[in-house]
Write an enzyme that holds these catalytic residues in place. Sequence first.
Site, PDB file in Angstrom:
ATOM      1  N   LYS A 194      22.207 -70.781 129.870  1.00  0.00           N
ATOM      2  CA  LYS A 194      21.331 -70.775 131.043  1.00  0.00           C
ATOM      3  C   LYS A 194      21.012 -72.217 131.394  1.00  0.00           C
ATOM      4  O   LYS A 194      20.432 -72.958 130.593  1.00  0.00           O
ATOM      5  CB  LYS A 194      20.047 -69.999 130.744  1.00  0.00           C
ATOM      6  CG  LYS A 194      19.087 -69.979 131.928  1.00  0.00           C
ATOM      7  CD  LYS A 194      17.899 -69.083 131.676  1.00  0.00           C
ATOM      8  CE  LYS A 194      16.958 -69.120 132.872  1.00  0.00           C
ATOM      9  NZ  LYS A 194      15.779 -68.272 132.659  1.00  0.00           N
ATOM     10  N   LYS A 247      24.499 -68.341 133.347  1.00  0.00           N
ATOM     11  CA  LYS A 247      23.606 -68.310 134.496  1.00  0.00           C
ATOM     12  C   LYS A 247      23.313 -69.713 134.990  1.00  0.00           C
ATOM     13  O   LYS A 247      22.987 -70.559 134.155  1.00  0.00           O
ATOM     14  CB  LYS A 247      22.298 -67.638 134.062  1.00  0.00           C
ATOM     15  CG  LYS A 247      21.238 -67.588 135.118  1.00  0.00           C
ATOM     16  CD  LYS A 247      19.982 -66.991 134.559  1.00  0.00           C
ATOM     17  CE  LYS A 247      18.899 -67.076 135.607  1.00  0.00           C
ATOM     18  NZ  LYS A 247      17.635 -66.658 135.101  1.00  0.00           N
TER      19      LYS A 247
HETATM   20  C1  PBG Z   1      12.828 -66.599 133.744  1.00  0.00           C
HETATM   21  C2  PBG Z   1      13.995 -66.242 134.578  1.00  0.00           C
HETATM   22  C3  PBG Z   1      14.432 -66.964 135.699  1.00  0.00           C
HETATM   23  C4  PBG Z   1      15.443 -66.221 136.270  1.00  0.00           C
HETATM   24  C5  PBG Z   1      15.639 -65.078 135.475  1.00  0.00           C
HETATM   25  N1  PBG Z   1      14.739 -65.121 134.419  1.00  0.00           N
HETATM   26  C6  PBG Z   1      13.911 -68.196 136.319  1.00  0.00           C
HETATM   27  C7  PBG Z   1      13.716 -69.419 135.554  1.00  0.00           C
HETATM   28  O1  PBG Z   1      14.267 -69.618 134.479  1.00  0.00           O
HETATM   29  O2  PBG Z   1      12.937 -70.227 136.036  1.00  0.00           O
HETATM   30  C8  PBG Z   1      16.145 -66.606 137.526  1.00  0.00           C
HETATM   31  C9  PBG Z   1      16.869 -65.544 138.254  1.00  0.00           C
HETATM   32  C10 PBG Z   1      17.249 -65.891 139.635  1.00  0.00           C
HETATM   33  O3  PBG Z   1      17.098 -67.027 140.128  1.00  0.00           O
HETATM   34  O4  PBG Z   1      17.738 -64.974 140.296  1.00  0.00           O
HETATM   35  N2  PBG Z   1      12.886 -66.653 132.433  1.00  0.00           N
END
Ligand code: PBG
Length: 323
Positions: A194, A247
Site C-alpha cells: 500500500k 494499492k
Molecule cells: C485507510 C484506507 C484508505 C483507503 C482504504 N483504506 C485511505 C488511506 O490510507 O488514507 C483508500 C481507498 C481509496 O482511496 O479508495 N486505512
Amino acid sequence: MNIRPRRNRKNAAIRDMVQETHLGVEHLIYPVFLKDGKNIKEEIPSLPNIHRWSIDLLLSEIEDCLKLGIKIFDIFPAVDDQLKDKTATLSYNPDNFYLNAIREIKNRFPEAVLMSDVALDPYSSDGHDGLVENGKIVNDKTLPILAKMSVAQAEAGIDIIGPSDMMDGRVGVIRAALDEHGFSETSIMSYTAKYASSFYGPFRDALNSTPKSGDKKTYQMNPANKMEAIIEAGLDIEEGADMIMVKPALCYLDVIHLLKEHYPTPVTAYNVSGEYAMVHAASKNGWLDYNAAVYEMLLSIRRAGAEGILTYFAKDFAQMIRS
Ligand code: PBG
C-alpha cells in the site's frame, strides 16, 4: 510477410478466441460506505454516484448488486467526529453501528461475502492508521487494537479481514487472535503493498479521515519502490495472509505483475477513489468514453496479474455488461 499479426484480429470471433485476459463481475469487490442513522443516502462530491448509506438503504443497494452478480462487498464506516478518539475505541465495541450493520447484512443475505477494513483511521481523532504518540505513529502498541478490531469484525460475521494499516507484524497478530477466538475460517486479505499515494483524497472525503497532522509516509510505501513490495509480501504470506493486495492499482501495475510472478498467493488490487474520480471528471467533460475507459482500466489490472479488483466501478461495470 510470413507473419501478419493482424490476421488474428480480423474479426470479432477470432479476436474473442485469442483473447488472453478476461474480466467478469466475479472478479470485482464493491467498496461501500456506511453511516449511522436511517433513510440516509448522502452524496460524496469527489466520488460521483457513490454514497454514504444508512443500513436500511444499504440493504436494498446490496440486494440490487447481488442481482447484478456482485457477491463481495467491502464495507467502510463513516464515523461521527464526536465518536472518534485516540485509541479508536469504537472500532471494537461489539455494539457499534458498523458491526450491527454487518450482522444485519449477513442475516438478510447470507450469500453476500463481506470484507472489512482494519486500521484506526476511520475511528481515530488523529486520522492515522496507527496510534499516535508524541507525533509518531507507534507500531507495536497499535497491534493489539488491530487484533481486537479484527476479532470483533469476525464475530459480527465478516468473511474477509482487510488490514490496511501497514503496521509491521499485523497480519501475524491478527491471524493468531482470530484463531484463538475460534475464527480459523475467517480470511485475511492484507493490503500488502500500500503506497503513500495522492489518489486516496476522495476516500478521505467520504470518511472525513484525512490525517490531522503529518502524512502517512512512515508506514505506507514510497511510490518509488518496487523490490520493497517483495519484502512486504513475503512477510504477509508467512504471517498468514490468504490474499495479498496492491494499492493503488493503475500507477502500480508493475508491482501487481511482480508479486504475481513472485508468489503463488492470489493477488488483488485496489482501484482507488482518485482513479475513479479522474475517469468521472474526464467523462463529464466529454474527454473520455466512460464505459470504454472503465473496461480498459479494469481489464489492464487483470492483465497485470490481479485475480480480484476492489473498485467503485463494480456496479456500473455489472450493469454495462448486462446491456
Ligand atoms: C485507510 C484506507 C484508505 C483507503 C482504504 N483504506 C485511505 C488511506 O490510507 O488514507 C483508500 C481507498 C481509496 O482511496 O479508495 N486505512
